[in-house]
Design a protein around this motif. Structure first.
Motif, short mmCIF file in Angstrom:
data_model
loop_
_atom_site.label_atom_id
_atom_site.label_comp_id
_atom_site.label_asym_id
_atom_site.label_seq_id
_atom_site.Cartn_x
_atom_site.Cartn_y
_atom_site.Cartn_z
N THR A 85 0.85 -1.19 0.00
CA THR A 85 0.00 0.00 0.00
C THR A 85 0.89 1.24 0.00
OG1 THR A 85 -1.67 -1.17 1.31
CG2 THR A 85 -1.87 1.21 1.16
N THR A 87 1.01 5.16 0.21
CA THR A 87 0.20 6.31 0.62
C THR A 87 1.07 7.55 0.78
OG1 THR A 87 0.46 5.74 2.97
CG2 THR A 87 -1.51 4.91 1.86
N PHE A 97 -3.14 10.51 -1.09
CA PHE A 97 -2.91 9.59 -2.21
C PHE A 97 -2.81 8.17 -1.66
CE2 PHE A 97 -0.09 7.17 -5.05
CZ PHE A 97 -0.72 7.36 -6.27
N ARG A 98 -3.42 7.22 -2.38
CA ARG A 98 -3.34 5.82 -2.00
C ARG A 98 -3.35 4.95 -3.27
NH1 ARG A 98 -4.76 3.42 2.78
NH2 ARG A 98 -5.92 5.30 3.37
N GLU A 99 -2.44 4.01 -3.31
CA GLU A 99 -2.38 3.09 -4.45
C GLU A 99 -1.93 1.72 -3.97
OE1 GLU A 99 -0.35 2.74 -8.94
OE2 GLU A 99 0.24 4.35 -7.58
N ARG A 184 5.67 5.87 -13.78
CA ARG A 184 4.66 6.84 -13.37
C ARG A 184 5.28 8.05 -12.66
NH1 ARG A 184 0.11 2.60 -10.93
NH2 ARG A 184 0.00 1.27 -12.81
N ARG A 197 -1.81 12.62 -11.98
CA ARG A 197 -0.76 11.86 -12.65
C ARG A 197 -0.34 12.56 -13.94
NH1 ARG A 197 -1.18 5.42 -14.27
NH2 ARG A 197 0.76 5.30 -15.46
#
Length: 203
Positions: A85, A87, A97-99, A184, A197
């Protein structure tokens, strides 16, 4: 006669007091007792018990003079199968932000370093650990977020937001690799008040 009267009075007193005594006894024995706390059912697994590795780095990002906290936490039973995770938390404690990234996302670029067709689990795990340790390296932060020579290209970002960021020399972008080739870069947009992004960064 006195004896008879005394016996009669004692009988009446006993008859009057017996129901009260009985009721008092019944109330005492029938009152529900509070159950003790069930400590035997306490969870044996905590929220952190499956956390395999956590890396953190403070860096200016969404606000000048107030560094955000970049965190990458891998959870699961193994680094080779876990989930990470990613963040970003601002100075007020809000996650901006979280991915979610899989172990495969972190491991895929290992193919460019392999000298043999396959790698042992130990070597794969060591590579993932190295990716984690260098994920927030200083070289992955760039200021300004958009270089003066960059030109707008239709894609993930609208033109108004891009133009606004292009005019902000203080804007900081963060670059990271997902998989083998997905390069990215993200940046905080004051115009949108959120992380956006940018187009992928070059080799």
């Amino acid at each position: 006669m006195r004896v008879t009267n005394l016996i009669t009075l004692l009988s009446l007193a006993g008859a009057c007091s017996s129901p009260d005594a009985a009721r008092t006894t019944d109330t005492t024995t029938s009152a529900p007792m509070p159950e003790p706390p069930d400590t035997t059912r306490a969870r044996t697994v905590t929220a952190q018990s499956d956390t395999l590795k956590v890396v953190r780095q403070q860096h200016p990002f969404s606000a000048p003079g107030a560094p955000d906290v970049f965190t990458l936490a891998v959870r699961g039973t193994s680094l080779l199968t876990g989930e990470a995770t990613f963040t970003i938390t601002d100075a007020t404690g809000q996650v901006i932000f979280r991915e979610m990234l899989s172990s495969a996302d972190l491991e895929a670029s290992m193919v460019y370093e392999m000298k043999t067709p396959t790698a042992t689990p130990a070597k794969r795990e060591a590579f993932i650990r190295r990716r984690l340790d260098t994920f927030f390296a200083e070289r992955n932060f760039h200021k300004p977020a958009l270089g003066p020579q960059e030109t707008y290209a239709p894609g993930d970002l609208d033109r108004a937001t891009w133009d606004d960021l292009h005019q902000r020399p203080e804007a900081v972008s963060f670059h990271y690799l997902v998989g083998k080739e997905d390069k990215r870069r993200i940046v905080w947009s004051p115009l949108k008040k959120q992380v956006v992004r940018l187009a992928s960064f070059g080799g």
